[in-house]
Design an enzyme around this catalytic site. Sequence first.
Site, PDB file in Angstrom:
ATOM      1  N   HIS A 202       0.739  -1.113   0.068  1.00  0.00           N
ATOM      2  CA  HIS A 202      -0.067  -0.061   0.044  1.00  0.00           C
ATOM      3  C   HIS A 202       0.681   1.046  -0.058  1.00  0.00           C
ATOM      4  CE1 HIS A 202      -4.115  -1.729   0.950  1.00  0.00           C
ATOM      5  NE2 HIS A 202      -4.062  -1.055  -0.052  1.00  0.00           N
ATOM      6  N   ARG A 309     -12.942  -8.274 -13.692  1.00  0.00           N
ATOM      7  CA  ARG A 309     -12.681  -9.497 -12.941  1.00  0.00           C
ATOM      8  C   ARG A 309     -13.397  -9.534 -11.666  1.00  0.00           C
ATOM      9  NH1 ARG A 309      -7.463  -8.746 -15.664  1.00  0.00           N
ATOM     10  NH2 ARG A 309      -6.838 -10.602 -16.882  1.00  0.00           N
ATOM     11  N   ARG A 345     -17.100  -9.479 -15.956  1.00  0.00           N
ATOM     12  CA  ARG A 345     -17.126 -11.059 -15.999  1.00  0.00           C
ATOM     13  C   ARG A 345     -17.655 -11.629 -15.167  1.00  0.00           C
ATOM     14  NH1 ARG A 345     -11.422 -13.256 -17.083  1.00  0.00           N
ATOM     15  NH2 ARG A 345     -11.145 -13.012 -14.890  1.00  0.00           N
ATOM     16  N   GLU A 443     -11.721 -17.918 -25.295  1.00  0.00           N
ATOM     17  CA  GLU A 443     -10.439 -18.360 -24.701  1.00  0.00           C
ATOM     18  C   GLU A 443      -9.958 -19.825 -24.678  1.00  0.00           C
ATOM     19  OE1 GLU A 443     -10.319 -17.062 -20.318  1.00  0.00           O
ATOM     20  OE2 GLU A 443     -12.226 -17.570 -20.041  1.00  0.00           O
ATOM     21  N   ASN A 466      -4.894 -14.603 -23.166  1.00  0.00           N
ATOM     22  CA  ASN A 466      -4.216 -15.243 -22.164  1.00  0.00           C
ATOM     23  C   ASN A 466      -4.411 -16.880 -21.989  1.00  0.00           C
ATOM     24  OD1 ASN A 466      -3.489 -12.598 -21.749  1.00  0.00           O
ATOM     25  ND2 ASN A 466      -4.660 -12.308 -19.882  1.00  0.00           N
ATOM     26  N   ASP A 467      -5.560 -17.087 -21.679  1.00  0.00           N
ATOM     27  CA  ASP A 467      -6.146 -18.590 -21.613  1.00  0.00           C
ATOM     28  C   ASP A 467      -6.014 -19.196 -23.140  1.00  0.00           C
ATOM     29  OD1 ASP A 467      -6.284 -19.198 -19.098  1.00  0.00           O
ATOM     30  OD2 ASP A 467      -7.810 -17.853 -18.795  1.00  0.00           O
ATOM     31  N   ARG A 477       0.425 -20.892 -18.505  1.00  0.00           N
ATOM     32  CA  ARG A 477       0.850 -19.291 -18.833  1.00  0.00           C
ATOM     33  C   ARG A 477       1.452 -19.013 -17.292  1.00  0.00           C
ATOM     34  NH1 ARG A 477      -5.371 -16.791 -18.091  1.00  0.00           N
ATOM     35  NH2 ARG A 477      -4.328 -15.139 -16.868  1.00  0.00           N
ATOM     36  N   CYS A 514      -9.435  -8.896 -24.566  1.00  0.00           N
ATOM     37  CA  CYS A 514      -9.091  -8.408 -23.423  1.00  0.00           C
ATOM     38  C   CYS A 514      -8.043  -9.269 -22.629  1.00  0.00           C
ATOM     39  CB  CYS A 514     -10.416  -8.491 -22.482  1.00  0.00           C
ATOM     40  SG  CYS A 514     -10.982 -10.233 -22.125  1.00  0.00           S
TER      41      CYS A 514
HETATM   42  C1  PEP Z   1      -7.400 -14.091 -20.656  1.00  0.00           C
HETATM   43  O1  PEP Z   1      -7.790 -15.273 -20.395  1.00  0.00           O
HETATM   44  O2  PEP Z   1      -6.959 -13.625 -21.675  1.00  0.00           O
HETATM   45  C2  PEP Z   1      -8.122 -13.345 -19.667  1.00  0.00           C
HETATM   46  C3  PEP Z   1      -8.393 -11.824 -20.101  1.00  0.00           C
HETATM   47  O3  PEP Z   1      -8.491 -13.560 -18.569  1.00  0.00           O
HETATM   48  P1  PEP Z   1      -7.605 -13.948 -17.140  1.00  0.00           P
HETATM   49  O4  PEP Z   1      -6.480 -13.477 -17.628  1.00  0.00           O
HETATM   50  O5  PEP Z   1      -8.476 -13.352 -15.973  1.00  0.00           O
HETATM   51  O6  PEP Z   1      -7.793 -15.564 -17.291  1.00  0.00           O
HETATM   52 MG    MG Z   2      -9.061 -16.370 -18.780  1.00  0.00          MG
END
Ligand code: PEP
Ligand code: MG
Length: 562
Positions: A202, A309, A345, A443, A466-467, A477, A514
């Site tokens: 913080h 999120r 989400r 994803e 990402n997924d 990842r 995203c």
């Molecule tokens: C993703 O999977 O790209 C994503 C945006 O969600 P998270 O990173 O929360 O899995």
């Molecule tokens: Mg994801």
Amino acid sequence: MSTRPRSEGRAVAASPGIVIGYVQKLIHGRKPIPERRLAAGAADMEVARLKQAVKAAVAEIDLEREQLSKLGSQDPLMVLDAHRMMIADPELAHMAGERVIADNINAEWALRQQMDAIQAIFNQSDNAYLRGRQHDVEQAGQHILNQLMGQQLQVPADTAAASDPERPIIYVGEDFSVSDIVQMWRQGVAAIITEQGGNDAHNIIVARGIGLPALVGAAGILKEIEDGDLLILDGEQCLWTLNPSAAEELAYEKFIEAVSISREGLAAFALQPSRSKDGREMKLMANIEFLEELDMAEQIGIDGVGLFRSEFLFLNCKEQPDEDLQYRCYAAIIRRMSGKPVTMRLLDVGGDKACLYKQATNRDYSGSNPVLGLRGIRLLLRSPQLLSTQLRAMLRAGEHGPLHILVPMVTSRNEMLQVRKLAEQLHDGMHLKQPLSIGAMIEVPAAVLVADSLAEISDFFSIGTNDLIQYTLAADRSDDEVASLYQPEHPAIQQLIYMTALAAKKAGIPLSVCGELAANPEWTEQFLNLDMHALSMSMSNILPIRRFLSKQSYHPALPPAP
Ligand code: PEP
Ligand code: MG
């Protein structure tokens, strides 16, 4: 010319800015905690002393809050509020009092034990945010300890007045609490460095909030420095250089100039629309986890929230948040965006977040691979109560502004259909004015392969790269060992993104990205050409991407809509 040895090092986290200044060590006069057994019958008096210290610590924070509120930024106030809450939390002071009585020990010792016990619980969490909260417990507890022991950090009154007006003073210490930082800031300090601290500590959030260049987690710096040493604090690259050569000093002077020109240039993009050189619009939105992250929203000029999120709300609650609590949180975000769109989400957790998994299913996770287990929409469909509570809270909040509900980890039409039907049922029953908008997160490769069918029952798509990369390339990842196999540039990823864009265009539904790739300038032109409606990324990337986008031209990569 200084004869002091040169050295350099890295810190864990920074508040941006570059400062060249003279070092002054600022060490707390904290003695070790006195540990003693109480005389018979003295426990009540000791508890009263503890209560008095708690009251004084709260009063100290209230005073700081009052002075800080004139500044305008919300972050420091929130941190002080969090510390105030922690100080007043029975878990800390009351339980320490119980220890005084049960073990017949002095208040400092009992409080220290209680702080350690709470920190140990946070430390066991598999959530990095909660682990990081250990630091807050320490700082909140230190407020009370300081009162008990009558110790305060003594910041020299002439902080701003260095002997060389061109070179300000940089304070370096083991750790500075939020109050320490506020006190230094009030006295005009130029920058600070601490040996301890992590990325979401913080005190670094506060430093960022008040625009004070800082480094935290600069391990080992204290043994290298002496008061009066020249030091370069580089909050842009998380580096420090002690007793730099004349050439290094000069290079940094130029760097400071370049950074300030580039900042000024970037700031201009806050007022610009998110458009390519030839006028094609692609909205740039923010990925957020907490309301407070929107403090910078106006300064950056975000086009909306592209990914909230929601799991972080759940992680911060001991028990599952009920519909009203969820509603208040979601409504606050939507209201804060004053009419700009917000994509929320649904809860995306699985066996990787043990406590939430248990909350949702009433059992411990027993699978061997949480990433391929009961996660996201799979888990929600097995916990209908959890799903409908969250949907109801979101739908109610959606009355305050444009809301889009995003479904995570979709792999089949049937999953999407089930959520959609439930959302429609709830929506109809609640007699809401705003229309329902519910979309699928793309994803998992399976979702891409059935994208045409998913598009028929989705109001929009959002690609979670990402997924998508992790599942397509079978490369975890979060595993360093396979980091080199986690390749966004792999042709399979390009192909899957293209297929998704094609399906969205055919169905006439909006598409956004995203995942982290949204903030990668090497992909901006491609996303533009694939007719993405929006890219959603962490706030700090929005201005650089907006500037980059303004230099690109649109060359359609998809066939015209049918
Ligand atoms: C993703 O999977 O790209 C994503 C945006 O969600 P998270 O990173 O929360 O899995
Ligand atoms: Mg994801």
